[in-house]
Design a protein around this motif. Structure first.
Motif, PDB file in Angstrom:
ATOM      1  N   HIS A 192       0.828  -1.200   0.000  1.00  0.00           N
ATOM      2  CA  HIS A 192       0.000   0.000   0.000  1.00  0.00           C
ATOM      3  C   HIS A 192       0.869   1.259   0.000  1.00  0.00           C
ATOM      4  N   GLU A 217       1.013   4.281  -2.925  1.00  0.00           N
ATOM      5  CA  GLU A 217       0.738   5.703  -2.679  1.00  0.00           C
ATOM      6  C   GLU A 217       1.911   6.575  -3.127  1.00  0.00           C
ATOM      7  N   CYS A 269      -4.718   6.265  -0.560  1.00  0.00           N
ATOM      8  CA  CYS A 269      -5.591   5.365  -1.311  1.00  0.00           C
ATOM      9  C   CYS A 269      -6.887   5.080  -0.552  1.00  0.00           C
ATOM     10  N   PHE A 287      -7.515   7.028  -5.397  1.00  0.00           N
ATOM     11  CA  PHE A 287      -6.499   7.723  -4.602  1.00  0.00           C
ATOM     12  C   PHE A 287      -6.758   9.220  -4.647  1.00  0.00           C
ATOM     13  N   ALA A 300      -2.806  -3.733  -4.389  1.00  0.00           N
ATOM     14  CA  ALA A 300      -1.764  -2.703  -4.452  1.00  0.00           C
ATOM     15  C   ALA A 300      -0.613  -3.171  -5.341  1.00  0.00           C
TER      16      ALA A 300
END
Length: 394
Positions: free
Chosen positions: A92, A96, A110, A252, A281
């Motif tokens: 994750h 991002e 996100c 996002f 992800a």
């Protein structure tokens, strides 16, 4: 003695019948194949689908399937908790960081869907006594986000920057937020983002851009609507979805670092929901690479858009002025739009009829969406069928 209130069960039956009579009842179709132009339905019949938002044809791309398999082998299939508990993984975090860099912002956060992003961001930024200024054709999630914020909502006519300027000038709200789709989902046109940003700068307002239909398609390397216009500003907040051109799922928000830190602490739809599976992800990291390397896909998509527009020169129905993969063919009447969609379906072509309240009354339409996975032959087939149908329409 007061009249007895109607039984809610009876009222539902009556209300559903009214939807049928108005040509407004919606029903799902059951797909038995992966997202792709060649669609197989649950009954075994096939269609050429012109109805998904998989603009680059990535939803079934082998590279993303491989990334998902590898992600599942590493992470399993669930995150197990909210991001702020124990559900935030290195996957994750890497996604991002990649999305922030790709879109040119300091940081990104996100969310599990674009809807959750919009209803989380807006109440975190403004509240009672503040003001939201929204294009009248904004997506429902932006409308709901504005209502949840409890700020005063001012809606300006679609694309009317002068009307927006007057509203901003008249407002004494301490905090102002301008919100707009980047690409409008039912008309396919691009918002006048440079002028919206000028107004945001002049009036010290935030500008939130929902780029669900621009991310991956517009701008250099598919970096989105802001990159399409070359816009940068600390007042910009950018929302992109990851289930359309990116081919996977999620969304996002990208902005300056302190804005993202504030959202992490205040956006309820982020704080109070389980994190997306980390395998997604990992898959999305591969998807961003394909978007960045996808100039050939975007060039083919652009050629398909032009071929459709050149071919659909009709007498009564008309294409709206759009240069994006969303090509709305306005029919007008709800029942006629449904009839045309049915006739296309009988010809093996799947194009949805869009009716009020999704679009204004009297503007029922076919929402044709093109993908880089379509072929020239498939688009030509759609064009010739529509021309034949319009020629035989009363």
């Amino acid at each position: 003695m007061p009249a007895e209130a109607p039984d809610p069960l009876d009222a539902l039956t009556t209300d559903l019948a009214a939807l049928d009579a108005a040509g407004l009842r919606r029903r799902r179709r059951i797909l038995a194949s992966p997202c792709a132009p060649a669609a197989t339905l649950a009954d075994g019949s096939t269609r050429v689908a012109f109805c998904s938002n998989d603009y680059l044809g990535l939803a079934s791309d082998p590279a993303l399937i491989d990334a998902a398999r590898a992600g599942a082998a590493r992470w399993g299939v669930g995150s197990g908790a909210a991001h702020l508990v124990s559900g935030h993984t290195v996957a994750h975090d890497a996604l991002e960081a990649r999305l922030a860099a790709f879109t040119g912002f300091d940081a990104a956060l996100c969310f599990t869907t674009g809807y959750m992003a919009n209803i989380g961001v807006m109440p975190a930024l403004v509240g009672r006594g503040d003001a939201v200024f929204a294009d009248r054709l904004n997506h429902a999630s932006l409308v709901d986000g504005a209502l949840l914020s409890r700020a005063d909502l001012h809606r300006y006519p679609h694309g009317d920057v002068d009307a927006l300027a007057r509203q901003l000038t008249a407002s004494s709200a301490p905090r102002k937020l301008i919100v707009s789709d980047g690409v409008f989902s039912m008309d396919g046109d691009i918002a006048p983002l440079p002028r919206l940003l000028e107004l945001a700068e002049t009036h010290k307002a935030w500008l939130l851009v929902d780029d669900a239909h621009g991310f991956g398609v517009l701008g250099p390397q598919g970096r989105g609507s802001l990159a399409h216009f070359g816009l940068r500003s600390p007042r910009l907040i950018y929302m992109g979805t990851l289930g359309k051109a990116a081919g996977v799922a999620g969304a996002f928000v990208a902005a300056r670092a302190d804005v993202i830190d504030w959202l992490l602490n205040k956006a309820r739809s982020y704080i109070f929901t389980t994190g997306a599976p980390p395998l997604l992800a990992d898959t999305l990291l591969a998807a961003v690479d394909l978007i960045e390397q996808g100039d050939a896909r975007r060039a083919h998509l652009s050629a398909l858009i032009q071929r459709l527009r050149n071919g659909l020169t009709l007498r009564r129905w008309h294409l709206m002025p759009s240069t994006t993969p969303i090509q709305p063919l306005v029919i007008g009447d709800n029942h006629e739009a449904l009839a045309v969609a049915r006739a296309l379906d009988e010809a093996g072509l799947w194009v949805p009829a869009i009716r009020p309240p999704t679009v204004p009354k009297g503007s029922a339409r076919l929402r044709i969406t093109l993908s880089a996975a379509h072929t020239i032959e498939q688009v030509d087939r759609l064009v010739s069928t529509l021309r034949r149908l319009e020629g035989g329409a009363p």
